[in-house]
Design a protein around this motif. Sequence first.
Motif, mmCIF file in Angstrom:
data_model
loop_
_atom_site.group_PDB
_atom_site.id
_atom_site.type_symbol
_atom_site.label_atom_id
_atom_site.label_comp_id
_atom_site.label_asym_id
_atom_site.label_seq_id
_atom_site.Cartn_x
_atom_site.Cartn_y
_atom_site.Cartn_z
ATOM 1 N N MET A 1 21.708 46.014 -26.979
ATOM 2 C CA MET A 1 20.740 44.987 -27.347
ATOM 3 C C MET A 1 21.131 43.665 -26.721
ATOM 4 N N TYR A 2 20.142 42.838 -26.502
ATOM 5 C CA TYR A 2 20.427 41.455 -26.143
ATOM 6 C C TYR A 2 20.241 40.613 -27.390
ATOM 7 N N TYR B 1 26.176 45.566 -26.811
ATOM 8 C CA TYR B 1 26.639 45.873 -25.458
ATOM 9 C C TYR B 1 25.483 45.650 -24.496
ATOM 10 N N TRP B 2 25.680 44.752 -23.536
ATOM 11 C CA TRP B 2 24.581 44.391 -22.640
ATOM 12 C C TRP B 2 25.024 44.376 -21.178
ATOM 13 N N ASP B 3 26.311 44.637 -20.924
ATOM 14 C CA ASP B 3 26.851 44.517 -19.573
ATOM 15 C C ASP B 3 26.224 45.479 -18.574
ATOM 16 N N ILE B 4 25.715 46.600 -19.055
ATOM 17 C CA ILE B 4 25.299 47.678 -18.155
ATOM 18 C C ILE B 4 23.820 47.610 -17.794
ATOM 19 N N THR B 5 23.172 46.506 -18.081
ATOM 20 C CA THR B 5 21.714 46.451 -17.901
ATOM 21 C C THR B 5 21.279 46.751 -16.470
ATOM 22 N N GLN B 6 21.993 46.188 -15.491
ATOM 23 C CA GLN B 6 21.568 46.379 -14.111
ATOM 24 C C GLN B 6 21.584 47.852 -13.710
ATOM 25 N N GLN B 7 22.569 48.603 -14.247
ATOM 26 C CA GLN B 7 22.585 50.046 -13.970
ATOM 27 C C GLN B 7 21.524 50.776 -14.786
ATOM 28 N N VAL B 8 21.346 50.350 -16.051
ATOM 29 C CA VAL B 8 20.415 51.044 -16.943
ATOM 30 C C VAL B 8 19.001 51.019 -16.384
ATOM 31 N N PHE C 1 23.018 53.149 -30.974
ATOM 32 C CA PHE C 1 21.705 52.590 -31.307
ATOM 33 C C PHE C 1 21.209 51.692 -30.175
ATOM 34 N N VAL C 2 19.896 51.600 -30.079
ATOM 35 C CA VAL C 2 19.252 50.684 -29.147
ATOM 36 C C VAL C 2 18.328 49.782 -29.958
ATOM 37 N N ARG D 1 16.290 40.009 -20.141
ATOM 38 C CA ARG D 1 15.031 40.682 -20.437
ATOM 39 C C ARG D 1 15.171 42.199 -20.401
ATOM 40 N N TYR D 2 14.435 42.859 -21.310
ATOM 41 C CA TYR D 2 14.313 44.315 -21.279
ATOM 42 C C TYR D 2 13.254 44.692 -20.249
ATOM 43 N N ALA D 3 13.426 45.848 -19.626
ATOM 44 C CA ALA D 3 12.444 46.318 -18.644
ATOM 45 C C ALA D 3 11.081 46.490 -19.310
ATOM 46 N N GLU D 4 10.027 46.247 -18.545
ATOM 47 C CA GLU D 4 8.664 46.272 -19.084
ATOM 48 C C GLU D 4 8.297 47.614 -19.720
#
Length: 533
Positions: free
Chosen positions: A438-439, A451-458, A477-478, A496-499
């Motif tokens: 989550m952000y 945990y938000w570090d992996i966003t670019q890979q996610v 959990f998300v 930001r979360y992906a659209e």
Amino acid sequence: MKLYERLAWLVVAVALIAMIAVGLACNECTVGDETAHYYTMTTQSENLAQVNYVWRVKTEYGQFRSGEGPHTKGWHYLGAVFYRMIPSFSFIQLYHLLFSAQLLIFFLLLVRDWCGDRGEILFASVLGLATLPVFTLFGILMYVDIPMAAQVVTTFYFLNRRKYTPAIIFMVVGLFIKENAFILLPVFFLMLWLRADWKKRYIPVLWTFAAVLAFASTIITIDYFTVKYTSHHEHNELANTFRSVWHELGKRLGGASAPVPAAPAVDTAAVPTSAAAPVQTSANNLVFYYPGDLRLLKNWFIFLGGFGLMMSIGGLGLLLNAKRLYKERPKEALPVFWGLLIAFSYMVPATYMLWNNPDIRYFFPCIPFLVFAFAVGCSYFKYRKHLFIGMSVLLFIQLALVMAKICEMRSFDPDFRQIIAVMKDLKTDDNKNAKVFMYADKWRYVPLEPYWDITQQVWTLDVHGKHQMFKQKDIWFVVVDKSKIANRFDRTSPSRYAEDFVSELDGAPQLFKRLNENNKFIIYRVLDANPVK
């Protein structure tokens, strides 16, 4: 004191009273880097004998979260001295607001010197700056950009008056608060020489030598303490810039790299050990986003607000009256020249250096001088009194809206409280060390480790790849913040979360189960993320 000047002082008083009231009423640091700055300062207060570069925060999920940065710590160290006397958030909020007061007061005094008897310019300048969203927001939130800008404005006020000792002192303080102040050193020396009294030639030469000595000593001192007390013996960002320039000059002029100056010798035992207490610390680094990212179109309107209107009218006024200003009012043209020169001498190199993270707060030191120039342009309109009345109403409404937004950012809305309660119910002995994807601006109040570090890979993976990565990272959990789902204007923002993220999770019920939803948040369970043995 004439009418417009009295009105200008009234605007300063109203703005500061509003900022003090909001800052003391919403007395919790919860917004982005504000948390890091505040806890760097409180950690510094534990040991004033050495400079602290570490922030440590206790979280709801039972771990300490920490971070470190090789940046100047003048604001933090001075604040730590006050915090030792009165360990109170409200007291430090007042300390921070003193810099906002310094900025407004010395800006008013500088504009008064520049515009002489043109009181309408003074009023429009102060009104534009005091109600500017980027000023009121970061003047309350504990970011160091406003304190640094306050030293810059104070420096040029004294420099304009040929008071060289306080000018040098305040520029040195600005360098100790934030490295960005060094960008203005060339225009500092230019103004010193052009404003100097050359009847006594040795005076500007001596003051130039004194300023060079003071600034060089400051930069060397900052880098020495940074290398000595950061855990990895990192050079200060300012020193890194000079080293890069030196290296580049060597390549261009000599055909080979110039030798990079060696780091000062340090005593490794002197590295701060404030984090040495036997506590569990999260290895997951936070991703702090840039709240005023200028790559997002909407931020231009959010952080500049009504100043955009003032900029349009003032810019038009300057263009239409440029010839008249130059020929008929040369004394008025000179301050406009200085204001624009100071602004652009900061803006141009800062744009180049900050191209990849262009947050508007980093550009704030040039904004007061732009406000003055555009206020001069506004003063040329025939019906300027009616214009100023309309602008006053609009800008004070804007000020009230920004204050309300700050209260919202520093408070806990019912939806956030509800999602926190749900997560506490979901937390068990089996998953107490699990993570949640989550952000969250208010991350330290989340009962499971965000945990938000992996966003670019996610975002590059399909739903099965996301599920596999979540399992690998022990993410159970998300939580999706609906207000931070990307749109076409801000899809590149790291906060930001992906659209299509929500629809993707809903489309894979065998992998993600929707557990709860309210007006702002959705929470999912990552199925079999870490099966209980």
